[in-house]
Design a protein around this motif. Structure first.
Motif, mmCIF file in Angstrom:
data_model
loop_
_atom_site.group_PDB
_atom_site.id
_atom_site.type_symbol
_atom_site.label_atom_id
_atom_site.label_comp_id
_atom_site.label_asym_id
_atom_site.label_seq_id
_atom_site.Cartn_x
_atom_site.Cartn_y
_atom_site.Cartn_z
ATOM 1 N N MET A 21 0.865 -1.161 0.000
ATOM 2 C CA MET A 21 0.000 0.000 0.000
ATOM 3 C C MET A 21 0.915 1.229 0.000
ATOM 4 N N THR A 22 0.658 2.155 -0.921
ATOM 5 C CA THR A 22 1.474 3.362 -1.001
ATOM 6 C C THR A 22 0.736 4.515 -0.335
ATOM 7 N N LEU A 23 1.363 5.107 0.674
ATOM 8 C CA LEU A 23 0.798 6.237 1.396
ATOM 9 C C LEU A 23 1.477 7.514 0.920
ATOM 10 N N SER A 24 0.710 8.580 0.836
ATOM 11 C CA SER A 24 1.263 9.856 0.377
ATOM 12 C C SER A 24 0.939 10.956 1.368
ATOM 13 N N SER A 25 1.856 11.888 1.501
ATOM 14 C CA SER A 25 1.591 13.092 2.287
ATOM 15 C C SER A 25 0.838 14.064 1.388
ATOM 16 N N ILE A 26 -0.228 14.634 1.902
ATOM 17 C CA ILE A 26 -0.966 15.647 1.147
ATOM 18 C C ILE A 26 -1.367 16.777 2.092
ATOM 19 N N TYR A 27 -1.616 17.924 1.520
ATOM 20 C CA TYR A 27 -2.160 19.043 2.264
ATOM 21 C C TYR A 27 -3.640 19.143 1.920
ATOM 22 N N SER A 28 -4.450 19.493 2.905
ATOM 23 C CA SER A 28 -5.865 19.770 2.648
ATOM 24 C C SER A 28 -6.153 21.195 3.115
ATOM 25 N N LEU A 29 -6.958 21.870 2.335
ATOM 26 C CA LEU A 29 -7.307 23.252 2.632
ATOM 27 C C LEU A 29 -8.812 23.405 2.513
ATOM 28 N N LEU A 30 -9.434 23.910 3.538
ATOM 29 C CA LEU A 30 -10.857 24.220 3.538
ATOM 30 C C LEU A 30 -10.969 25.731 3.459
ATOM 31 N N ALA A 94 5.589 18.635 10.162
ATOM 32 C CA ALA A 94 4.694 18.196 11.241
ATOM 33 C C ALA A 94 3.544 19.188 11.417
ATOM 34 N N GLN A 95 2.308 18.721 11.272
ATOM 35 C CA GLN A 95 1.142 19.611 11.336
ATOM 36 C C GLN A 95 1.037 20.360 12.646
ATOM 37 N N GLU A 96 1.382 19.697 13.736
ATOM 38 C CA GLU A 96 1.248 20.348 15.039
ATOM 39 C C GLU A 96 2.255 21.479 15.226
ATOM 40 N N GLN A 97 3.252 21.574 14.354
ATOM 41 C CA GLN A 97 4.245 22.637 14.430
ATOM 42 C C GLN A 97 4.130 23.623 13.269
ATOM 43 N N GLU A 99 1.677 25.929 12.413
ATOM 44 C CA GLU A 99 1.172 27.282 12.672
ATOM 45 C C GLU A 99 2.292 28.225 13.119
ATOM 46 N N GLY A 100 2.415 29.346 12.389
ATOM 47 C CA GLY A 100 3.406 30.353 12.716
ATOM 48 C C GLY A 100 4.806 30.062 12.216
ATOM 49 N N SER A 101 5.002 28.942 11.535
ATOM 50 C CA SER A 101 6.340 28.576 11.058
ATOM 51 C C SER A 101 6.622 29.179 9.674
ATOM 52 N N ASP A 102 7.872 29.131 9.278
ATOM 53 C CA ASP A 102 8.251 29.565 7.931
ATOM 54 C C ASP A 102 7.584 28.697 6.881
ATOM 55 N N LYS A 103 7.403 27.398 7.185
ATOM 56 C CA LYS A 103 6.774 26.463 6.250
ATOM 57 C C LYS A 103 5.319 26.869 6.003
ATOM 58 N N GLU A 104 4.617 27.325 7.029
ATOM 59 C CA GLU A 104 3.229 27.770 6.856
ATOM 60 C C GLU A 104 3.178 28.931 5.841
ATOM 61 N N ALA A 105 4.080 29.874 5.984
ATOM 62 C CA ALA A 105 4.118 31.010 5.051
ATOM 63 C C ALA A 105 4.457 30.538 3.642
ATOM 64 N N GLU A 106 5.277 29.529 3.532
ATOM 65 C CA GLU A 106 5.681 29.006 2.221
ATOM 66 C C GLU A 106 4.535 28.319 1.484
ATOM 67 N N VAL A 107 3.719 27.542 2.182
ATOM 68 C CA VAL A 107 2.658 26.779 1.511
ATOM 69 C C VAL A 107 1.365 27.572 1.355
ATOM 70 N N LEU A 108 1.192 28.631 2.113
ATOM 71 C CA LEU A 108 -0.006 29.441 1.948
ATOM 72 C C LEU A 108 0.317 30.568 1.022
#
Length: 108
Positions: A21-30, A94-97, A99-108
């Motif tokens: 079974m192949t698992l993938s990381s994905i982002y979801s946005l509502l 890591a989703q729990e980290q 919020e407020g990170s540089d990665k959050e600014a990068e993907v939004l």
């Protein structure tokens, strides 16, 4: 025994009896937009040719609001967007980290 691996794509030539079974990381946005901003002619779409976006769906099409007599009564619509596995792999964090990170600014 269930075998699994993480990958952005499925194996091209899996061997008989060696299936995983192949698992993938994905982002979801509502997101919520004013009614009429998004196309009205579809409820959901699988996006094939975009490198970052894979799925888009109108949540009201799946869960209509019982307080409204028709979809045109709504002033806003809520949509779900799912990233491609390649985007998820490139921006894995890591989703729990997030919020407020540089990665959050990068993907939004």
């Amino acid at each position: 025994l269930l075998r699994a691996n993480f990958a952005a794509s499925l194996p091209s030539k899996p061997k008989p009896g060696q299936a995983k079974m192949t698992l993938s990381s994905i982002y979801s946005l509502l997101f919520e937009v004013p009614a009429g901003v998004m196309p009205a002619h579809f409820d959901a779409a699988f996006v094939e040719s975009h490198p970052s976006l894979r799925w888009l769906s109108n949540n009201a099409a799946k869960y209509p609001d019982p307080r409204r007599t028709s979809p045109s009564d709504a002033t806003t619509q809520v949509w779900t967007a799912l990233s491609s596995p390649a985007f998820g792999k490139r921006h894995k964090f890591a989703q729990e980290q997030l919020e407020g990170s540089d990665k959050e600014a990068e993907v939004l």
